[in-house]
Design a protein around this motif. Structure first.
Motif, mmCIF file in Angstrom:
data_model
loop_
_atom_site.group_PDB
_atom_site.id
_atom_site.type_symbol
_atom_site.label_atom_id
_atom_site.label_comp_id
_atom_site.label_asym_id
_atom_site.label_seq_id
_atom_site.Cartn_x
_atom_site.Cartn_y
_atom_site.Cartn_z
ATOM 1 N N ILE A 1 0.823 -1.211 0.145
ATOM 2 C CA ILE A 1 -0.097 0.077 0.014
ATOM 3 C C ILE A 1 0.711 1.354 -0.067
ATOM 4 O O ILE A 1 0.690 2.522 -0.938
ATOM 5 C CB ILE A 1 -0.872 0.134 1.202
ATOM 6 C CG1 ILE A 1 -1.756 -1.090 1.009
ATOM 7 C CG2 ILE A 1 -1.739 1.255 1.246
ATOM 8 C CD1 ILE A 1 -2.866 -1.360 2.466
ATOM 9 N N ASP B 1 2.567 1.884 -3.399
ATOM 10 C CA ASP B 1 1.441 2.668 -4.413
ATOM 11 C C ASP B 1 1.049 3.788 -4.133
ATOM 12 O O ASP B 1 0.891 4.826 -5.192
ATOM 13 C CB ASP B 1 0.269 1.595 -4.389
ATOM 14 C CG ASP B 1 0.204 0.169 -5.138
ATOM 15 O OD1 ASP B 1 1.557 0.043 -5.754
ATOM 16 O OD2 ASP B 1 -0.294 -0.551 -5.183
ATOM 17 N N LEU B 2 0.914 4.178 -2.866
ATOM 18 C CA LEU B 2 0.557 5.531 -2.493
ATOM 19 C C LEU B 2 1.729 6.531 -2.715
ATOM 20 O O LEU B 2 1.312 7.484 -3.428
ATOM 21 C CB LEU B 2 0.412 5.729 -0.752
ATOM 22 C CG LEU B 2 0.273 7.164 -0.138
ATOM 23 C CD1 LEU B 2 -1.181 7.700 -0.775
ATOM 24 C CD2 LEU B 2 0.248 6.943 1.241
ATOM 25 N N SER C 1 1.762 6.765 -6.468
ATOM 26 C CA SER C 1 0.732 7.879 -6.819
ATOM 27 C C SER C 1 1.086 9.395 -6.770
ATOM 28 O O SER C 1 0.817 10.189 -7.493
ATOM 29 C CB SER C 1 -0.503 7.475 -6.110
ATOM 30 O OG SER C 1 -0.990 6.057 -6.550
#
Length: 297
Positions: free
Chosen positions: A33, A36-37, A40
């Motif tokens: 997570i 990906d954060l 992004s």
């Protein structure tokens, strides 16, 4: 620059190291997570050509506005998004029906007095009309839900909540109760009419709303938690359907089925509203979310 820059080997290697992917220690889910954060955020920086000053300006905004995260979450739609996401997952699982969920907001306080039905929520003088609200709590087949606890909280006529009132004038747990229901699932309470509120002037939420060309107002509303053995815990609220901000709630808390219009008669207003719960598949569904909440002894 194109966002493909984020996919270059140097940036991907940086992301792997940030997330600790080479280590067998730690939590694999958190690693995935976080990776990906951060990726992004990198994509956003490249896509919108966000410069260093803007990045650190955003960091400063979040640091200085940390006390308003509970308002920023609904203000940017993330709390409502969670409701929509949970609704979609329920639909996939065939769990339909029941009173719609909607946002909790940041102003619940644990430890409100536990009282019997026909409760008076208001402890302090308040020169406004009296609200009477009553109805039933039923299950998916219309059966009365026995032994339910109805948590109720709302603002006073100035739009302030006890424990969060900047004037310091309210007594603890004013307009806050936990109501113990009987075997028939019926509830009733009365209180002084709440008013809507706006985010703190000049605060982080207010400044963000101004930049977005939006307002920070909520309509008059009443919050509820409902818990009962064998049923899914429900977090919801009603917005008064005749409030001018009911159709334009800055927190996106308005949902179809949660907009009763008070029957106003002289110095009283009456709302009849029934709640329907879904059955729980396990004890986890009966429990509250793990959100941090103010607790008062």
């Amino acid at each position: 620059m194109d966002i493909s820059f984020v996919k270059t080997p140097a940036i991907q290697d940086l992301l792997d190291r940030v997330a600790g992917t080479a280590s067998d220690k730690g939590d694999p889910r958190v690693k995935a997570i976080l990776r990906d954060l951060v990726e992004s955020l990198m994509v956003l920086i490249v896509k919108h050509d966000i410069d260093e000053n803007e990045v650190w300006g955003a960091v400063n905004f979040l640091q200085n506005g940390a006390g308003e995260f509970g308002l920023l979450m609904p203000g940017v739609g993330l709390e409502h998004f969670l409701d929509l996401y949970m609704d979609a997952k329920d639909a996939e699982a065939g769990k339909t029906g029941g009173t719609p969920r909607t946002i909790e907001g940041p102003l619940y306080v644990e430890g409100a007095p536990l009282v019997d039905n026909d409760a008076n929520l208001t402890d302090d003088p308040d020169d406004t009309d009296t609200l009477y609200m009553a109805g039933r709590v039923t299950g998916p087949d219309g059966e009365p839900v026995a032994n339910a606890i109805l948590h109720v909280w709302h603002a006073n006529s100035k739009g302030f909540y006890s424990h969060f009132d900047p004037t310091g004038e309210q007594t603890p747990f004013n307009n806050r109760r936990r109501i113990r229901l009987g075997d028939d699932g019926r509830y009733a309470f009365h209180s002084k009419m709440p008013n809507g509120y706006s985010v703190p002037p000049g605060g982080a939420s207010d400044r963000l709303m101004q930049v977005l060309g939006r307002h920070g107002n909520r309509p008059a509303h009443v919050h509820f938690f409902i818990e009962a053995p064998g049923y899914r815990q429900l977090t919801t609220q009603i917005n008064f359907g005749d409030d001018p901000f009911a159709a334009d709630d800055f927190a996106f808390g308005t949902r179809e089925g949660l907009l009763p219009v008070p029957n106003r008669q002289g110095d009283t207003a009456h709302i009849a509203f029934d709640f329907q719960l879904q059955r729980a598949d396990d004890a986890e569904e009966e429990a509250f979310s793990h959100r941090a909440r103010l607790a008062v002894a």
